[in-house]
Scaffold this motif. Structure first.
Motif, short mmCIF file in Angstrom:
data_model
loop_
_atom_site.label_atom_id
_atom_site.label_comp_id
_atom_site.label_asym_id
_atom_site.label_seq_id
_atom_site.Cartn_x
_atom_site.Cartn_y
_atom_site.Cartn_z
N LEU A 223 -8.41 3.81 2.75
CA LEU A 223 -7.74 5.09 2.97
C LEU A 223 -7.43 5.74 1.63
N VAL A 224 -7.82 7.00 1.48
CA VAL A 224 -7.49 7.74 0.25
C VAL A 224 -6.22 8.55 0.52
N ALA B 226 -1.23 9.15 10.55
CA ALA B 226 -2.63 8.69 10.73
C ALA B 226 -2.86 7.41 9.94
N ALA B 227 -2.28 7.34 8.75
CA ALA B 227 -2.44 6.14 7.92
C ALA B 227 -1.78 4.95 8.60
N GLN B 228 -0.59 5.20 9.15
CA GLN B 228 0.12 4.11 9.84
C GLN B 228 -0.68 3.58 11.02
N LEU C 49 -7.20 10.89 3.60
CA LEU C 49 -6.08 11.47 4.35
C LEU C 49 -5.27 12.35 3.40
N MET C 50 -6.00 13.02 2.49
CA MET C 50 -5.32 13.84 1.47
C MET C 50 -4.78 15.13 2.04
N ALA D 93 0.85 -1.21 0.00
CA ALA D 93 0.00 0.00 0.00
C ALA D 93 0.88 1.25 0.00
N ALA D 94 1.89 1.27 0.89
CA ALA D 94 2.73 2.46 1.03
C ALA D 94 3.52 2.73 -0.25
#
Ligand code: TXA
Ligand code: MG
Length: 325
Positions: free
Chosen positions: A93-94, A78-80, A180-181, A68-69
């Motif tokens: 997650l965007v 936040a994504a992590q 999470l843009m 994904a990363a």
């Protein structure tokens, strides 16, 4: 017409995906219609077979956080945190995409929606395929999402190359989509992971300002337009006590919790999702019940709203869009 093959196992499905074919597969939320996300010809096939408008972006599925990363230019804290806590699971997650993801997948948007599904067969397919797999729900555009392989075939048999049957989906509604843009995480679509769970990890989510249905492109495409819709007109009520009376009409009822039988007696067909009102059970049975009601071809379906909490938020969202004209 294509011939739709029943795949014998995940590795056959993965092989077909690698060869640029369209394969439906189970996830924990709903069945997805997969294509190699880096193969534009295959991705175009998804839009064609679903008759999906090209302004509606596709979610990309992978089997690991590292994969994904690698598809995004930033993987913020936040994504992590969310990935660690909720992947594999019903959370998309965007994030800002790299050039490796074709614009066709994101409908030209700068962000790509990514998730790791929590279904053993989906994970097996994604691991064996090695490529990111773009997959919308495996139903004709704006119709009811499929939670069994038979639902997929009812809508897309002869329009896709293959399907892997993994039995009914456990969660039953699509993933929750969070953007999470920028610095303010935003809820784009309520879904199978309750918003409260997400907020307990990263704090309050922004809700996008409502946009009109015909304004395009929309920040969260498919959010307000008619969607998840049965052929039958659907009317929402707050409680069974409020059930309207349509004496000359054949009515179906979609409800949950305890029922007053005197109230439900006037319906030609009743689907009760959970007598105890358990929202997980309601979600798992929701799209199947809607399909069965629709197939009895009543004049209208009356549906009871869910409590606006936990999975009820996603269920009410689907009901609202199913009832849109
Ligand atoms: O549970 C699910 O999410 C299922 C399974 C198959 O993974 N997939 C699914 O895909 O529901 P689909 O195509 O039916 O819904 C995708 C929605 C879009 O309509 C849009 O609202 C949002 O996810 N979305 C996807 N990519 C996006 C992006 N790049 N930017 C904003 N929203 C996006
Ligand atoms: Mg869909």
């Amino acid at each position: 017409m294509r011939h739709t093959v029943q795949c014998r196992n995940a590795s056959e499905a993965a092989q077909m995906l690698r060869a640029g074919q369209l394969v439906a597969f189970p996830t924990e939320t709903v069945y997805g219609l997969g294509a190699d996300a880096k193969n534009c010809h295959a991705v175009a096939g998804i839009f064609e077979s679903k008759q999906r408008p090209s302004f509606d972006p596709l979610i990309v599925h992978v089997a690991s956080v590292a994969h994904a990363a690698s598809l995004v230019t930033q993987f913020p804290e936040a994504a992590q945190l969310l990935a660690e806590r909720f992947w594999p699971g019903p959370l998309t997650l965007v994030l800002p995409k790299t050039n490796d993801i074709p614009d066709l997948v994101t409908s030209g948007l700068p962000g790509v929606g990514i998730r790791i599904p929590a279904h053993p067969l989906a994970l097996e397919i994604l691991t064996a395929a090695g490529c990111p797999v773009a997959a919308p729900s495996a139903n004709p555009f704006s119709g009811i999402s499929p939670t069994t392989a038979q639902h997929v075939l009812d809508g897309l048999d002869g329009r896709i190359d293959g399907i892997l049957d993994g039995g009914p989906c456990g969660v039953g509604v699509e993933s929750t989509v969070v953007s999470l843009m920028d610095a303010h995480p935003t809820l784009l679509r309520p879904g199978g992971l309750p918003v409260e769970d997400i907020e307990s990890v990263i704090g309050p989510l922004q809700r996008p300002a409502p946009v009109s249905a015909d304004e395009q492109p929309q920040p969260a495409p498919g959010m307000l337009t008619r969607h998840y819709a049965p052929k039958t007109p659907l009317v929402l009520v707050a409680a069974t006590a409020e059930l309207p009376d349509f004496p000359e009409k054949r009515c179906g009822l979609l409800t949950w919790g305890s029922m007053d039988l005197a109230d439900t007696g006037r319906f030609d067909y009743v689907e009760q999702l959970s007598s105890s009102g358990d929202l997980r059970t309601c979600a798992a049975g929701f799209f199947g019940a809607l399909r069965r009601l629709d197939s009895t071809a009543p004049d209208m379906i009356i549906a009871r709203r869910f409590p606006e909490t936990g999975l009820g938020v996603a269920l009410n969202d689907r009901l609202l869009r199913a009832s849109a004209k």
